[in-house]
Structures are given as C-alpha cells and as structure tokens.
Design a protein around this motif. Sequence first.
Motif, PDB file in Angstrom:
ATOM      1  N   HIS A 138      -5.266  25.171   5.429  1.00  0.00           N
ATOM      2  CA  HIS A 138      -5.341  26.352   6.298  1.00  0.00           C
ATOM      3  C   HIS A 138      -4.090  27.211   6.092  1.00  0.00           C
ATOM      4  O   HIS A 138      -2.971  26.755   6.304  1.00  0.00           O
ATOM      5  N   ILE A 139      -4.307  28.464   5.707  1.00  0.00           N
ATOM      6  CA  ILE A 139      -3.211  29.378   5.385  1.00  0.00           C
ATOM      7  C   ILE A 139      -3.153  30.465   6.450  1.00  0.00           C
ATOM      8  O   ILE A 139      -4.134  31.175   6.663  1.00  0.00           O
ATOM      9  N   PRO A 140      -1.994  30.633   7.117  1.00  0.00           N
ATOM     10  CA  PRO A 140      -1.863  31.696   8.119  1.00  0.00           C
ATOM     11  C   PRO A 140      -1.611  33.034   7.416  1.00  0.00           C
ATOM     12  O   PRO A 140      -0.490  33.346   7.026  1.00  0.00           O
ATOM     13  N   LEU A 141      -2.659  33.816   7.239  1.00  0.00           N
ATOM     14  CA  LEU A 141      -2.577  35.016   6.410  1.00  0.00           C
ATOM     15  C   LEU A 141      -1.520  36.010   6.897  1.00  0.00           C
ATOM     16  O   LEU A 141      -0.729  36.511   6.105  1.00  0.00           O
ATOM     17  N   GLY A 142      -1.517  36.321   8.186  1.00  0.00           N
ATOM     18  CA  GLY A 142      -0.557  37.300   8.710  1.00  0.00           C
ATOM     19  C   GLY A 142       0.877  36.836   8.544  1.00  0.00           C
ATOM     20  O   GLY A 142       1.758  37.588   8.137  1.00  0.00           O
ATOM     21  N   ALA A 143       1.130  35.568   8.853  1.00  0.00           N
ATOM     22  CA  ALA A 143       2.482  35.031   8.760  1.00  0.00           C
ATOM     23  C   ALA A 143       2.956  34.956   7.310  1.00  0.00           C
ATOM     24  O   ALA A 143       4.100  35.304   7.010  1.00  0.00           O
ATOM     25  N   VAL A 144       2.090  34.533   6.416  1.00  0.00           N
ATOM     26  CA  VAL A 144       2.468  34.446   5.004  1.00  0.00           C
ATOM     27  C   VAL A 144       2.743  35.841   4.449  1.00  0.00           C
ATOM     28  O   VAL A 144       3.724  36.050   3.732  1.00  0.00           O
ATOM     29  N   GLY A 145       1.908  36.804   4.811  1.00  0.00           N
ATOM     30  CA  GLY A 145       2.135  38.171   4.353  1.00  0.00           C
ATOM     31  C   GLY A 145       3.443  38.740   4.870  1.00  0.00           C
ATOM     32  O   GLY A 145       4.200  39.381   4.128  1.00  0.00           O
ATOM     33  N   GLN A 146       3.751  38.488   6.154  1.00  0.00           N
ATOM     34  CA  GLN A 146       5.012  38.975   6.722  1.00  0.00           C
ATOM     35  C   GLN A 146       6.200  38.271   6.089  1.00  0.00           C
ATOM     36  O   GLN A 146       7.218  38.893   5.798  1.00  0.00           O
ATOM     37  N   LEU A 147       6.074  36.977   5.839  1.00  0.00           N
ATOM     38  CA  LEU A 147       7.165  36.243   5.199  1.00  0.00           C
ATOM     39  C   LEU A 147       7.399  36.769   3.788  1.00  0.00           C
ATOM     40  O   LEU A 147       8.545  36.948   3.371  1.00  0.00           O
ATOM     41  N   GLU A 148       6.334  37.047   3.060  1.00  0.00           N
ATOM     42  CA  GLU A 148       6.488  37.634   1.722  1.00  0.00           C
ATOM     43  C   GLU A 148       7.200  38.996   1.798  1.00  0.00           C
ATOM     44  O   GLU A 148       8.063  39.295   0.983  1.00  0.00           O
ATOM     45  N   LEU A 149       6.817  39.795   2.779  1.00  0.00           N
ATOM     46  CA  LEU A 149       7.479  41.100   2.977  1.00  0.00           C
ATOM     47  C   LEU A 149       8.963  40.899   3.260  1.00  0.00           C
ATOM     48  O   LEU A 149       9.812  41.589   2.676  1.00  0.00           O
ATOM     49  N   LEU A 150       9.302  39.967   4.130  1.00  0.00           N
ATOM     50  CA  LEU A 150      10.709  39.711   4.449  1.00  0.00           C
ATOM     51  C   LEU A 150      11.468  39.214   3.223  1.00  0.00           C
ATOM     52  O   LEU A 150      12.624  39.592   3.010  1.00  0.00           O
ATOM     53  N   LEU A 151      10.841  38.377   2.414  1.00  0.00           N
ATOM     54  CA  LEU A 151      11.502  37.885   1.207  1.00  0.00           C
ATOM     55  C   LEU A 151      11.727  39.004   0.199  1.00  0.00           C
ATOM     56  O   LEU A 151      12.733  39.011  -0.516  1.00  0.00           O
ATOM     57  N   ASP A 152      10.783  39.953   0.139  1.00  0.00           N
ATOM     58  CA  ASP A 152      10.904  41.065  -0.809  1.00  0.00           C
ATOM     59  C   ASP A 152      11.881  42.141  -0.344  1.00  0.00           C
ATOM     60  O   ASP A 152      12.572  42.750  -1.161  1.00  0.00           O
ATOM     61  N   GLU A 153      11.948  42.395   0.955  1.00  0.00           N
ATOM     62  CA  GLU A 153      12.685  43.556   1.457  1.00  0.00           C
ATOM     63  C   GLU A 153      13.995  43.234   2.168  1.00  0.00           C
ATOM     64  O   GLU A 153      14.643  44.131   2.678  1.00  0.00           O
ATOM     65  N   THR A 154      14.390  41.967   2.196  1.00  0.00           N
ATOM     66  CA  THR A 154      15.657  41.603   2.829  1.00  0.00           C
ATOM     67  C   THR A 154      16.452  40.711   1.884  1.00  0.00           C
ATOM     68  O   THR A 154      15.971  40.342   0.816  1.00  0.00           O
ATOM     69  N   ASP A 155      17.642  40.348   2.305  1.00  0.00           N
ATOM     70  CA  ASP A 155      18.473  39.456   1.493  1.00  0.00           C
ATOM     71  C   ASP A 155      18.363  37.993   1.967  1.00  0.00           C
ATOM     72  O   ASP A 155      19.286  37.214   1.808  1.00  0.00           O
ATOM     73  N   LEU A 156      17.221  37.635   2.503  1.00  0.00           N
ATOM     74  CA  LEU A 156      17.018  36.297   3.053  1.00  0.00           C
ATOM     75  C   LEU A 156      17.272  35.206   2.018  1.00  0.00           C
ATOM     76  O   LEU A 156      17.925  34.202   2.310  1.00  0.00           O
ATOM     77  N   LEU A 157      16.787  35.382   0.805  1.00  0.00           N
ATOM     78  CA  LEU A 157      16.965  34.342  -0.219  1.00  0.00           C
ATOM     79  C   LEU A 157      18.433  34.138  -0.553  1.00  0.00           C
ATOM     80  O   LEU A 157      18.878  33.004  -0.735  1.00  0.00           O
ATOM     81  N   THR A 158      19.221  35.211  -0.605  1.00  0.00           N
ATOM     82  CA  THR A 158      20.643  35.040  -0.884  1.00  0.00           C
ATOM     83  C   THR A 158      21.379  34.457   0.326  1.00  0.00           C
ATOM     84  O   THR A 158      22.376  33.756   0.158  1.00  0.00           O
ATOM     85  N   GLN A 159      20.895  34.712   1.530  1.00  0.00           N
ATOM     86  CA  GLN A 159      21.481  34.078   2.720  1.00  0.00           C
ATOM     87  C   GLN A 159      21.260  32.577   2.686  1.00  0.00           C
ATOM     88  O   GLN A 159      22.167  31.795   2.980  1.00  0.00           O
ATOM     89  N   LEU A 160      20.035  32.170   2.361  1.00  0.00           N
ATOM     90  CA  LEU A 160      19.680  30.755   2.397  1.00  0.00           C
ATOM     91  C   LEU A 160      20.144  29.976   1.167  1.00  0.00           C
ATOM     92  O   LEU A 160      20.432  28.792   1.260  1.00  0.00           O
ATOM     93  N   PHE A 161      20.191  30.628   0.015  1.00  0.00           N
ATOM     94  CA  PHE A 161      20.546  29.955  -1.234  1.00  0.00           C
ATOM     95  C   PHE A 161      21.639  30.732  -1.964  1.00  0.00           C
ATOM     96  O   PHE A 161      21.410  31.247  -3.056  1.00  0.00           O
ATOM     97  N   PRO A 162      22.835  30.826  -1.392  1.00  0.00           N
ATOM     98  CA  PRO A 162      23.888  31.634  -2.017  1.00  0.00           C
ATOM     99  C   PRO A 162      24.458  30.964  -3.265  1.00  0.00           C
ATOM    100  O   PRO A 162      25.226  30.017  -3.171  1.00  0.00           O
ATOM    101  N   GLY A 163      24.054  31.420  -4.418  1.00  0.00           N
ATOM    102  CA  GLY A 163      24.616  30.950  -5.681  1.00  0.00           C
ATOM    103  C   GLY A 163      24.563  29.447  -5.890  1.00  0.00           C
ATOM    104  O   GLY A 163      25.510  28.880  -6.391  1.00  0.00           O
ATOM    105  N   VAL A 164      23.467  28.811  -5.539  1.00  0.00           N
ATOM    106  CA  VAL A 164      23.373  27.362  -5.709  1.00  0.00           C
ATOM    107  C   VAL A 164      22.591  26.957  -6.955  1.00  0.00           C
ATOM    108  O   VAL A 164      22.245  25.797  -7.100  1.00  0.00           O
ATOM    109  N   GLY A 165      22.323  27.887  -7.838  1.00  0.00           N
ATOM    110  CA  GLY A 165      21.626  27.549  -9.069  1.00  0.00           C
ATOM    111  C   GLY A 165      20.150  27.282  -8.889  1.00  0.00           C
ATOM    112  O   GLY A 165      19.559  26.504  -9.631  1.00  0.00           O
ATOM    113  N   VAL A 166      19.540  27.919  -7.923  1.00  0.00           N
ATOM    114  CA  VAL A 166      18.112  27.778  -7.670  1.00  0.00           C
ATOM    115  C   VAL A 166      17.428  29.057  -8.132  1.00  0.00           C
ATOM    116  O   VAL A 166      17.900  30.150  -7.835  1.00  0.00           O
ATOM    117  N   SER A 167      16.321  28.915  -8.845  1.00  0.00           N
ATOM    118  CA  SER A 167      15.608  30.107  -9.298  1.00  0.00           C
ATOM    119  C   SER A 167      14.983  30.816  -8.103  1.00  0.00           C
ATOM    120  O   SER A 167      14.777  30.223  -7.038  1.00  0.00           O
TER     121      SER A 167
END
Length: 185
Positions: free
Chosen positions: A96-125
């Motif tokens: 079961h995939i929560p469509l609205g939540a997954v879409g919003q999370l994708e938007l946040l990942l694309d339009e914010t610096d969330l990935l660099t906040q969570l994984f700052p230079g740790v060698g993760v793709s």
Amino acid sequence: MARKQADPTARRAREAARRTAAAQRIGPRPPRTPRPRQPKLLSDLNPPGTYYTDWDSPVGSDTEVMAKVTDHFGADSDEATTMRYLLRFREIYGPHIPLGAVGQLELLLDETDLLTQLFPGVGVSADEARNSVHSLHAHGMLLIADDGSLWMTVPPGTPHSAPDGKWSLVEQKVQAPTQRVGADT
C-alpha cells in the motif's frame, strides 16, 4: 457419602511433584528462539492527516503490471513512467503506497536541501539517500503534516510513543515550499 476436601497445600505439593516427574521423564524444554520483530508498514500504522487518505495498491507482479500498462499506453508513455515509480515505491512501502504523502515527500526532496541536511558529505549517493528517506517514511519515522511539512515522528505502539497511543511529532525537518501547501493543491 461426602468427599473430604483435600488440603490445598497438599494438592499444590502433589501438582508440583507431578510436574517435576514429567520434566524428568521428558527432559528440559528446548530454549525458544525469539522471533525477530517485523517492522510495521506505514499503512498498518494508520498515519493521521490528509496526505494519508489516498492509498494505491498495484495488483499483480511487477512484470504483469508493467506489461498491462505498456500494452495499453506504450512503453514510453507518462503512465508507464508513473507505474515504474509506483513499483519502485512498492518495494519500499509494501503493498500500500500513500500517493499524496509520497508525492509531497518527492517534492520536498527535489525543492529543499533535506538530503544534504540528513546526509552531509557521508559518501552516500543521491539515490541511496532518497531511498533511505523513503524507508524512514515507510516505517513511520517521518510523516507529512497537513501543511505539507516533514516531521520526525515516533509511531504509536513503540517504546517512546505518546502515552495515549497516538503519534508523537518530534521535530520539524522541512517546511513545505510556499508555492504548494496542503494536500489539495
């Protein structure tokens, strides 16, 4: 003839002796191997909010689902691309995939610096980091609030959850982008 009531102490002693004799005949019980705890899926946790009202469950194996979509719409169609995403998310979120939540999370990942906040230079793709964030979301450690922001959470039924069995929102990680707020836009 009335039967005499047995002394409760004597009855307990006979029962204990019977158990001891049985244990000697049978031998000790084998130690039980504890079952590993199965993490609950997000759909099982019943998350609150408007982003968790629309769930999709592709039916069939990945190959069957993609064959139906490509036969009907074509392999290069937008529908086929969407289905590839849904099948990738099914690997992370379960059936079961929560469509609205997954879409919003994708938007946040694309339009914010969330990935660099969570994984700052740790060698993760970027793909590994993105999948990790979705995995945290799939296990209820992150939730999308009704305003579109992302929160670290404690799911109900876990050791540090709220005493009333509800979700605990711990810390806001990312505010929703201002151009899109809420699940209805």
